[in-house]
Write a protein that holds these residues in place. Structure first.
Motif, short mmCIF file in Angstrom:
data_model
loop_
_atom_site.label_atom_id
_atom_site.label_comp_id
_atom_site.label_asym_id
_atom_site.label_seq_id
_atom_site.Cartn_x
_atom_site.Cartn_y
_atom_site.Cartn_z
N SER A 106 0.81 -1.21 0.00
CA SER A 106 0.00 0.00 0.00
C SER A 106 0.85 1.27 0.00
CB SER A 106 -0.93 0.02 1.22
OG SER A 106 -0.18 -0.07 2.43
N ASP A 107 2.07 1.19 0.51
CA ASP A 107 2.96 2.35 0.56
C ASP A 107 3.80 2.36 -0.71
OD1 ASP A 107 4.69 4.41 1.08
OD2 ASP A 107 5.04 3.83 3.17
N LEU A 108 3.29 3.01 -1.74
CA LEU A 108 3.97 3.00 -3.04
C LEU A 108 5.29 3.76 -2.99
CD1 LEU A 108 0.93 3.53 -5.44
CD2 LEU A 108 2.00 1.39 -4.72
N LYS A 109 5.34 4.83 -2.25
CA LYS A 109 6.58 5.59 -2.14
C LYS A 109 7.68 4.75 -1.52
CE LYS A 109 8.69 9.83 -0.37
NZ LYS A 109 9.87 9.08 0.13
N ALA A 110 7.35 4.01 -0.47
CA ALA A 110 8.34 3.15 0.17
C ALA A 110 8.83 2.07 -0.79
CB ALA A 110 7.75 2.52 1.44
N ALA A 111 7.90 1.52 -1.60
CA ALA A 111 8.31 0.50 -2.58
C ALA A 111 9.21 1.11 -3.63
CB ALA A 111 7.06 -0.10 -3.22
N ASP B 188 11.17 3.78 -3.22
CA ASP B 188 12.46 4.10 -2.59
C ASP B 188 13.35 2.85 -2.50
OD1 ASP B 188 11.67 6.70 -2.32
OD2 ASP B 188 11.14 6.54 -0.20
N GLU B 189 12.74 1.72 -2.16
CA GLU B 189 13.53 0.48 -2.06
C GLU B 189 14.06 0.07 -3.45
OE1 GLU B 189 15.54 -2.73 -0.66
OE2 GLU B 189 14.71 -1.02 0.44
N ALA B 190 13.24 0.22 -4.47
CA ALA B 190 13.70 -0.10 -5.83
C ALA B 190 14.83 0.82 -6.26
CB ALA B 190 12.54 -0.02 -6.81
N LEU B 191 14.74 2.10 -5.88
CA LEU B 191 15.82 3.05 -6.20
C LEU B 191 17.12 2.62 -5.55
CD1 LEU B 191 13.85 6.40 -5.81
CD2 LEU B 191 14.84 5.53 -7.94
N ARG B 192 17.06 2.21 -4.29
CA ARG B 192 18.28 1.77 -3.59
C ARG B 192 18.87 0.53 -4.25
NH1 ARG B 192 15.35 3.79 1.03
NH2 ARG B 192 14.21 1.83 1.25
N GLN B 193 18.01 -0.40 -4.61
CA GLN B 193 18.49 -1.64 -5.23
C GLN B 193 19.12 -1.35 -6.60
OE1 GLN B 193 15.00 -4.07 -5.31
NE2 GLN B 193 15.11 -4.60 -3.13
N ALA B 194 18.48 -0.47 -7.39
CA ALA B 194 19.02 -0.14 -8.71
C ALA B 194 20.36 0.56 -8.58
CB ALA B 194 18.03 0.72 -9.47
N VAL C 297 11.60 5.88 -10.51
CA VAL C 297 10.74 4.70 -10.48
C VAL C 297 9.32 5.13 -10.80
CG1 VAL C 297 9.67 2.96 -9.00
CG2 VAL C 297 12.13 3.32 -8.92
N ALA C 298 8.66 4.37 -11.66
CA ALA C 298 7.23 4.55 -11.93
C ALA C 298 6.52 3.24 -11.59
CB ALA C 298 6.98 4.92 -13.38
N ILE C 299 5.43 3.32 -10.88
CA ILE C 299 4.68 2.13 -10.48
C ILE C 299 3.34 2.14 -11.22
CG2 ILE C 299 3.61 0.88 -8.56
CD1 ILE C 299 5.70 2.04 -6.71
N TRP C 300 3.06 1.03 -11.88
CA TRP C 300 1.89 0.94 -12.75
C TRP C 300 0.99 -0.21 -12.30
CZ3 TRP C 300 1.57 4.27 -17.03
CH2 TRP C 300 2.75 4.98 -17.32
N LEU D 226 0.28 4.67 -11.08
CA LEU D 226 -0.11 4.85 -9.68
C LEU D 226 0.81 5.82 -8.95
CD1 LEU D 226 -0.85 1.12 -8.72
CD2 LEU D 226 -2.43 2.84 -9.65
N TYR D 227 2.10 5.80 -9.32
CA TYR D 227 3.05 6.65 -8.61
C TYR D 227 4.28 6.84 -9.49
CZ TYR D 227 6.58 8.13 -5.20
OH TYR D 227 7.57 8.81 -4.56
N ARG D 228 4.80 8.06 -9.52
CA ARG D 228 6.07 8.33 -10.19
C ARG D 228 6.95 9.13 -9.24
NH1 ARG D 228 7.16 8.68 -15.71
NH2 ARG D 228 4.97 9.09 -16.22
N SER D 229 8.13 8.61 -8.97
CA SER D 229 9.05 9.31 -8.07
C SER D 229 9.68 10.50 -8.78
CB SER D 229 10.15 8.36 -7.60
OG SER D 229 11.11 8.15 -8.64
N PRO D 230 10.22 11.43 -8.02
CA PRO D 230 11.04 12.48 -8.67
C PRO D 230 12.27 11.85 -9.33
CG PRO D 230 10.50 13.04 -6.38
CD PRO D 230 10.13 11.61 -6.57
N VAL D 231 12.86 12.58 -10.26
CA VAL D 231 14.14 12.17 -10.83
C VAL D 231 15.21 12.48 -9.78
CG1 VAL D 231 15.79 12.49 -12.70
CG2 VAL D 231 13.33 12.60 -13.16
#
Length: 246
Positions: free
Chosen positions: A192-197, A199-205, A221-224, A230-235
């Motif tokens: 449910s916490d898309l931002k947290a998901a 952020d974790e993908a950004l760290r892994q990448a 990261v963009a979540i679809w 559903l969510y797009r992080s800042p660059v």
């Protein structure tokens, strides 16, 4: 009484000439229609010569070869030109009834589009290998020189220590122009916490790229869900990605 058929009047010379002319005209119309839709060797050859003369005047001192050609209806031809000495000097010239209507030299060559596309293709291969064996190995991604922020506006990446894009520059994963790695995720079940998901993908990448020395300037990261964003992080620059909490 014996009935006999009335003998036909012999065709006059004029009628025979008119009939032959009519048939010939029909053939010409059919041939013109066929050539109009699909082109013909003669008009293609003339258009090619016009293109070569145009290039001599527009880009003096350079030589090009025609490596492909195509056509649109109406005797419109497009020629793909290639420099024998510059891999990235590939562009297209359009003609319409023997007149030059457009060439893409400024966009594809001097604008750097060909070079960026080549570098992006090589980078895509190395990023795929770097993500293999990580939780992101099956995640879709793209590499972009001008990513978009959450509002949809293009982001100009800071050059920093990254070299500018130059024609025919060699690919070096440790010394790339400023380019962003953009991950497209599908949300895991129950998340449910898309931002947290994200952020974790950004760290892994980031960790995966740094482990093999790939010089990525920014991450996103963009979540679809299917086709819905559903969510797009800042660059984010590498230094802006927060480490995992201990």
């Amino acid at each position: 009484m014996i009935c006999t058929a009335k003998p036909r009047k012999p065709r006059t010379r004029l009628r025979r000439v008119l009939a032959a002319a009519g048939g010939f005209a029909i053939v010409l119309v059919l041939l013109f229609g066929l050539c109009y839709c699909n082109g013909d060797p003669f008009s293609r050859f003339l258009s090619k010569q016009i293109v070569l003369r145009y290039l001599e005047a527009a880009y003096p001192g350079q030589t090009f070869t025609v490596c492909a050609s195509g056509q649109d209806p109406g005797f419109q031809y497009v020629f793909e030109m290639q420099s024998p000495t510059s891999p990235d000097t590939v562009f297209h010239v359009w003609t319409d009834f023997g007149k030059i209507t457009w060439d893409t030299y400024d966009m594809e060559v001097t604008g750097g589009m060909n070079t960026r596309n080549r570098l992006a293709n090589d980078l895509y291969r190395d990023v795929s290998a770097a993500l293999a064996g990580t939780p992101l190995q099956n995640v879709s991604f793209i590499v972009q020189f001008t990513p978009e922020d959450p509002a949809g506006s293009e982001v100009s990446l800071p050059a920093g220590d990254h070299p500018p894009v130059t024609l025919d520059m060699a690919y070096d994963k440790q010394n790339l122009p400023a380019v962003a790695l953009v991950l497209d995720l599908q949300p895991a079940a129950g998340v449910s916490d898309l931002k947290a998901a994200a952020d974790e993908a950004l760290r892994q990448a980031k960790a995966a790229m740094e482990a093999v020395g790939i010089d990525i300037a920014a991450y996103q990261v963009a979540i679809w869900s299917d086709m819905d964003l559903l969510y797009r992080s800042p660059v984010m620059l590498p230094g802006e990605i927060a480490p995992a909490e201990k």
